[in-house]
Scaffold this motif. Structure first.
Motif, PDB file in Angstrom:
ATOM      1  N   THR A 211       0.848  -1.188   0.000  1.00  0.00           N
ATOM      2  CA  THR A 211       0.000   0.000   0.000  1.00  0.00           C
ATOM      3  C   THR A 211       0.879   1.231   0.000  1.00  0.00           C
ATOM      4  OG1 THR A 211      -1.793   1.163   1.140  1.00  0.00           O
ATOM      5  CG2 THR A 211      -0.186   0.048   2.521  1.00  0.00           C
ATOM      6  N   ASN A 212       0.521   2.200  -0.819  1.00  0.00           N
ATOM      7  CA  ASN A 212       1.194   3.494  -0.888  1.00  0.00           C
ATOM      8  C   ASN A 212       0.186   4.555  -0.474  1.00  0.00           C
ATOM      9  OD1 ASN A 212       2.928   1.726  -2.335  1.00  0.00           O
ATOM     10  ND2 ASN A 212       3.799   3.451  -3.452  1.00  0.00           N
ATOM     11  N   GLY A 217      -3.608  12.128   2.362  1.00  0.00           N
ATOM     12  CA  GLY A 217      -4.714  11.263   2.763  1.00  0.00           C
ATOM     13  C   GLY A 217      -5.566  10.755   1.627  1.00  0.00           C
ATOM     14  N   ALA A 218      -5.469  11.364   0.456  1.00  0.00           N
ATOM     15  CA  ALA A 218      -6.232  10.912  -0.714  1.00  0.00           C
ATOM     16  C   ALA A 218      -5.289  10.222  -1.689  1.00  0.00           C
ATOM     17  CB  ALA A 218      -6.921  12.086  -1.387  1.00  0.00           C
ATOM     18  N   GLY A 219      -5.872   9.492  -2.642  1.00  0.00           N
ATOM     19  CA  GLY A 219      -5.061   8.838  -3.655  1.00  0.00           C
ATOM     20  C   GLY A 219      -4.343   7.601  -3.186  1.00  0.00           C
ATOM     21  N   VAL A 220      -4.882   6.903  -2.193  1.00  0.00           N
ATOM     22  CA  VAL A 220      -4.242   5.685  -1.687  1.00  0.00           C
ATOM     23  C   VAL A 220      -4.184   4.632  -2.794  1.00  0.00           C
ATOM     24  CG1 VAL A 220      -4.395   3.824   0.012  1.00  0.00           C
ATOM     25  CG2 VAL A 220      -4.994   6.179   0.657  1.00  0.00           C
ATOM     26  N   ASP A 221      -3.052   3.948  -2.876  1.00  0.00           N
ATOM     27  CA  ASP A 221      -2.801   2.953  -3.922  1.00  0.00           C
ATOM     28  C   ASP A 221      -2.434   1.639  -3.233  1.00  0.00           C
ATOM     29  OD1 ASP A 221      -2.019   1.472  -6.090  1.00  0.00           O
ATOM     30  OD2 ASP A 221      -0.404   2.818  -6.727  1.00  0.00           O
ATOM     31  N   TYR A 222      -3.241   0.593  -3.451  1.00  0.00           N
ATOM     32  CA  TYR A 222      -2.909  -0.672  -2.808  1.00  0.00           C
ATOM     33  C   TYR A 222      -3.048  -1.824  -3.790  1.00  0.00           C
ATOM     34  CZ  TYR A 222      -8.019  -0.760  -2.075  1.00  0.00           C
ATOM     35  OH  TYR A 222      -9.387  -0.713  -2.244  1.00  0.00           O
ATOM     36  N   ARG A 223      -2.284  -2.881  -3.518  1.00  0.00           N
ATOM     37  CA  ARG A 223      -2.246  -4.058  -4.389  1.00  0.00           C
ATOM     38  C   ARG A 223      -2.041  -5.291  -3.535  1.00  0.00           C
ATOM     39  NH1 ARG A 223       2.079  -6.770  -5.797  1.00  0.00           N
ATOM     40  NH2 ARG A 223       3.409  -5.022  -5.168  1.00  0.00           N
ATOM     41  N   ARG A 246      -6.168   2.076  -7.266  1.00  0.00           N
ATOM     42  CA  ARG A 246      -5.604   3.385  -6.953  1.00  0.00           C
ATOM     43  C   ARG A 246      -6.741   4.383  -6.896  1.00  0.00           C
ATOM     44  NH1 ARG A 246      -0.377   6.055  -9.984  1.00  0.00           N
ATOM     45  NH2 ARG A 246      -0.069   7.817  -8.566  1.00  0.00           N
ATOM     46  N   ASN A 247      -6.941   5.005  -5.733  1.00  0.00           N
ATOM     47  CA  ASN A 247      -8.026   5.955  -5.559  1.00  0.00           C
ATOM     48  C   ASN A 247      -7.670   7.301  -6.181  1.00  0.00           C
ATOM     49  OD1 ASN A 247      -9.611   4.113  -4.113  1.00  0.00           O
ATOM     50  ND2 ASN A 247      -8.574   4.621  -2.196  1.00  0.00           N
ATOM     51  N   MET A 248      -8.699   8.073  -6.423  1.00  0.00           N
ATOM     52  CA  MET A 248      -8.510   9.370  -7.079  1.00  0.00           C
ATOM     53  C   MET A 248      -7.882  10.378  -6.126  1.00  0.00           C
ATOM     54  SD  MET A 248     -11.303  11.631  -9.200  1.00  0.00           S
ATOM     55  CE  MET A 248     -12.477  11.665  -7.858  1.00  0.00           C
TER      56      MET A 248
END
Length: 1014
Positions: A211-212, A217-223, A246-248
């Motif tokens: 997770t990045n 606080g916005a735009g969290v990127d997880y795999r 990946r969130n906006m």
């Protein structure tokens, strides 16, 4: 590009975003120097989990990217960089896409990534691509396990492979060749080749999660990924499944985006200068003007009339009015006058657009081999890659509501207003009043399913030590793209009304769903539209894209004879490849019924190629005085395309090591790029450019003819010859531009030549000191006959700027002017442009043992000496080198220390800025004279700010390995939260930052990775 997001800073200038042409110099990453520069594997010091030289040293013959010949030692005639999966994790990359688009790989120059949500790009919104050497993604060949990846994405302009289809967890390494290789791989390998190689030795089950989290606080990127593999007797199977989301990250989420202004920023871009418009209500530069980020809203356009000024109350003539309840008359009651800067141009909803677009990706990968007893100890192999991408990009829209002259929906004071000819929504009547309304966000989504299935058989050929490989592959790309759009016919229906007698109105058409447009009131102008009207005039329109590629290939390779330096080896092969595209826009787009957007027809076409090739490797000498090693490699390929015919490419490379520890290498070759299906068969797409692009419009000339430039004098005479006086003529209609493929005009392949030379030094050092590797390589690429899509403005300027002007020949054959002086321009892809990229690459690597641990220091540096291009052969080359989107210097430094189960990493990326004002001279360069227009350059300096400082990104991580079964990595990217530099809106910007992937829009980001083996 979307008209609501991009504007040219001058009609004859250039959009300096580099949106489709991504300048890059590939430099080695973290620990590639040893893979790149190792000349003798006995001196190799890998410093990573695995690399090319380590594999070669194991005794297995390998094929390295850029060659078809198997070798038992790694010897590089050309620079080759390697990035391992371990390094990707340590640097915090959450996907193969992010690694390939990093500054270190791309040379700090622009790529198409998730920053481009509001723009029309090749492959459609959400597609991510990579290009080497600044020559664009379509000139870089992307391979997966040595086989090309078919183009992917949506819409008719599908040109290059979409990085989103690549797996991440099962990737073993990425090899990047930084020179042309069309004689080895065929079309597209002009600037280089990127080969993603998966791990075929996975055993058991591996779980990997990352997770990045951006600090905002916005735009969290997880795999999360699962990788598995097993071997049963003759069968070997490996595979992986992955999910990434990946969130906006919106514009409102980033403080550096706040208050973009369009003037001459001062110093480091934090203050303002004489070129800024100062808002009299605040005494500071106005944010979100039409120069940068703003769009006219809450405003009406009317014929000239007396109105009080919104700010001063002084009565004057105005054509733009805003609602103002304090104005009770006698002049235009309820409204006040505004000019270019005092009108409303900011809506908070505009900042809800994505700064980084969201994406959701499902990826599955499976490969297997099965050993046979016969057919030369043959091995059957198969591979399957399947992905689904869901992406979106909400777009802010302004709605222009056009009320016809005398419409019953207009108040009495505007019944006599006339501002333009009839248009598509005024039902044959002259345009009376235009309301510029802030509509808000509209939806835009894409879904792309990509599948590549391939397989073959390989084994011992009938000649001793020779091998054969027969391969067949098929790729499917199926995409849908949906956008919430205004429909022209419904807007027209809603405007054609009859009174009901009670103060309300109904549509004249018989459609029971029709909703009458609202009466023009201040509330409507301010965006308060009835929901029923909103629902009626919009519809989700959907297009579909299908792209197919089929490949059949057969190769053999083996030794020819013994030479003093080893065995001469030969590789021969043949390949057949067929592509097909079928892009079908929504019927409303085909019919030209999308209000404010381009119309388009289907893009359909096929092409096929037959090729034969050969490669010869000659190890001439080894281990003799002055010739520790001397080798040559040559390759040639004959190509025959259905679309444009045949071509031959070749390449020669060599390496000379006079003594152990120092070697010289060089190569020279030719490459080509066949016209993509989109470039050949793009369906005719209509769009519009503003009326000011008409070369005969009076606003394009000084008021005094004595001040005309030479070009303006020629243009004025040409306009006069068709009855237009440039001192008085005003164009009142937009220019219609049709864009289509170039198959019918004989579009041919781009050709190029690529040469380079370098030196590698690996001095023998005492073991107590460590190992040192140094390299320096010069590169020089020239692309000719470049495929260009001429803009409507370029065609118009060329047409009316001709000395021997004729309305039926030259560029004017693409221009039509009707009896009402409305202009139509037809543009197609043609072979015209030329691109040149030159420079140096330096790599250094040092490793040693310190305090019971291992320390590795890697340094990379690229120095561009030229990044020039020209659109027409008779023009002078225009060099962008050193401007803010084409850095002259790009560098990186990585320090890695490992002791026991702990690995520490610290890295720095550097992109040089434009501190000397090269961007001003670039924009003021006249391609026809080859000189900088000093007056224009000074005007730019007075009114815009384009200087940028050097840009540094720092990152750090710590990795823990526990019992060979568990690994944890935590770290931070953009450690010091460095924001993009600020420039003026003289070019394409996001806020006051250049639209440019070389800068980080996300900010400080924390990442954590956990890996488990079972």
């Amino acid at each position: 590009m979307n008209n609501s997001r991009i504007s040219a800073w001058s009609r004859k200038g250039h959009l300096f975003a580099g949106a489709g042409i991504a300048a890059i110099s590939l430099v080695a990453l973290s620990a590639p120097a040893y893979a790149q520069d190792t000349q003798d594997t006995s001196a190799s010091d890998t410093g990573s989990d695995r690399d090319v030289s380590a594999q070669a040293d194991s005794g297995d013959a390998i094929i390295v990217t850029g060659s078809r010949i198997r070798k038992d030692k790694f010897n590089a005639d050309e620079p080759l960089a390697v990035l391992t999966r371990a390094e990707m994790t340590q640097q915090g990359f959450n996907s193969t896409t992010d690694a390939l688009q990093s500054n270190a790989v791309t040379g700090g120059t622009a790529q198409i990534n998730n920053y481009y949500g509001g723009f029309v790009t090749d492959g459609g919104t959400g597609a991510n691509t990579v290009g080497l050497r600044g020559l664009g993604a379509s000139r870089t060949l992307l391979l997966l396990n040595g086989r090309r990846l078919a183009p992917g994405g949506t819409r008719g302009s599908v040109l290059a492979a979409d990085l989103n289809v690549l797996p991440t967890a099962i990737v073993d390494r990425i090899e990047v060749l930084k020179s042309g290789a069309s004689s080895i791989y065929g079309s597209d390998a002009v600037a280089g080749v990127i080969n993603i190689i998966t791990d075929n030795k996975v055993r058991g089950l591996h779980i990997d999660a990352q997770t990045n989290v951006p600090e905002v606080g916005a735009g969290v990127d997880y795999r999360i990924s699962g990788t598995f593999g097993f071997q049963a007797d003759r069968l070997n199977v490996v595979g992986s499944v992955e999910y990434r989301k990946r969130n906006m990250l919106t514009r409102a989420d980033q403080p550096w985006f706040n208050c973009p202004i369009g003037g001459a920023l001062d110093g480091e871009g934090t203050a303002f200068g004489s070129g800024d418009y100062i808002d009299p209500t605040t005494g500071k530069p106005k944010c979100f003007t039409l120069d940068n980020g703003g769009v006219t809203i809450n405003t009406i356009g009317v014929s000239s009339r007396n109105s009080p000024d919104r700010l001063t109350g002084v009565v004057g003539k105005y054509t733009r009015l805003v609602p103002d309840a304090s104005n009770t008359g006698p002049f235009t009651p309820g409204y006040s006058g505004v000019d270019y800067y005092t009108r409303d141009t900011y809506d908070p909803d505009n900042e809800k657009e994505p700064l980084v677009t969201p994406v959701e990706i499902y990826t599955g990968y499976l490969s297997g081999t099965y050993q046979l007893d016969g057919l030369g100890n043959a091995e059957i192999y198969a591979e399957l890659l399947a992905t689904r991408r869901k992406s979106s990009s909400p777009l802010y829209r302004q709605l222009s509501i056009d009320y016809a002259e005398g419409s019953p929906l207009l108040p009495a004071q505007f019944q006599d207003s006339v501002i333009a000819y009839p248009n598509s929504t005024t039902n044959g009547e002259y345009l009376g009043v235009r309301a510029f309304v802030g509509y808000g966000l509209t939806d835009s989504t894409q879904q792309v399913d990509y599948v590549r299935a391939s397989g073959g058989i390989r084994g011992d050929f009938f000649l001793p030590e020779w091998r054969y490989d027969a391969y067949v592959g098929k790729s499917w790309n199926d995409g849908t793209y949906t956008a919430e759009s205004f429909l022209t016919d419904r807007l027209a229906n809603a405007m054609d009304v009859v009174a009901n007698g009670d103060g309300t109105f109904s549509c004249r058409v018989s459609d029971p769903n029709c909703v009458a447009a609202p009466v023009l009131t201040p509330s409507v102008v301010n965006g308060n539209l009835p929901q029923a009207y909103r629902d009626y005039i919009t519809e989700n329109v959907t297009g579909t894209t299908k792209f197919r590629e089929t490949t059949v290939a057969f190769n053999i390779d083996g030794p020819l004879m013994d030479l003093p330096g080893g065995k001469a080896q030969l590789a021969l092969g043949a390949e057949y490849r067929k592509q097909k595209i079928d892009d079908t826009p929504d019927q409303n787009a085909i019919n030209g019924n999308l209000y404010g957007l381009t119309a388009g027809v289907p893009t359909r076409g096929t092409d096929a190629v037959k090729e034969v090739f050969g490669e010869l490797y000659l190890p001439l000498l080894s281990d003799v005085p002055f010739f520790h090693r001397l080798s040559l490699d040559g390759s040639v390929r004959f190509t025959d395309y259905d679309s444009y015919g045949s071509d031959v490419t070749y390449k020669v490379s060599g390496q000379w090591a006079p003594v152990r520890g120092i070697s010289f290498r060089g190569s020279y070759g030719t490459s080509y790029r066949a016209p993509a299906l989109a470039e050949q068969f793009l369906g005719s797409t209509s769009g519009f450019i503003s009326q000011g692009y008409d070369p005969c419009d009076k606003d394009n000339f000084p008021s005094n003819p004595a001040n005309y430039s030479a070009n303006q004098t020629v243009t004025a005479a040409n306009c006069s010859s068709i009855g237009l006086d440039v001192t008085s003529f005003t164009q009142n209609s937009s220019v219609t531009v049709y864009r289509k493929g170039g198959a019918e005009t004989g579009l041919s392949a781009e050709t190029s030549r690529n040469w380079g030379a370098g030196v590698v030094i690996q001095p023998p050092l005492p073991a107590s000191i460590g190992n040192l590797s140094l390299s320096a390589d010069y590169f020089d690429i020239k692309v000719e006959n470049g495929v260009s899509d001429l803009s409507g403005s370029t065609i118009l300027d060329r047409c009316y700027g001709e000395q021997n002007f004729s309305t039926t020949t030259g560029f004017c054959r693409f221009v039509e002017r009707d009896a009402s002086n409305r202009l139509t321009v037809t543009s197609s892809f043609i072979n015209l442009s030329e691109d040149i990229v030159k420079g140096w690459e330096f790599n250094a690597r040092f490793s040693t043992e310190i305090a019971g641990g291992r320390f590795v220091l890697n340094g990379t540096l690229t120095k561009y000496t030229e990044q020039s291009s020209r659109l027409f052969p008779e023009e002078y080359l225009k060099d962008a080198n050193g401007t803010f989107a084409h850095p002259e210097w790009v560098g990186g430094l990585d320090a890695i220390y490992s002791t026991g189960p702990v690995t520490l990493r610290y890295g720095v990326d550097w992109v040089s800025g434009d501190k000397d004002g090269k961007s001003y001279d670039y924009f003021a360069f006249d391609e026809k004279t080859g000189q900088v227009d000093e007056t224009l350059a000074q005007s730019y300096r007075d009114n815009y700010y384009l200087n940028t400082p050097d840009y540094f990104l720092h990152s750090a991580s710590v990795q823990f390995d526990i019992a060979d079964s568990y690994q944890f990595t935590v770290g931070v990217r953009n450690l010091f939260n460095t924001a993009p530099p600020r420039i003026s809106a003289a070019t394409t910007t996001v806020g006051n930052a250049p639209l440019y992937s070389g800068f980080d829009y996300v900010g400080r980001t924390w990442f954590a990775n956990a890996s488990f083996k079972f």
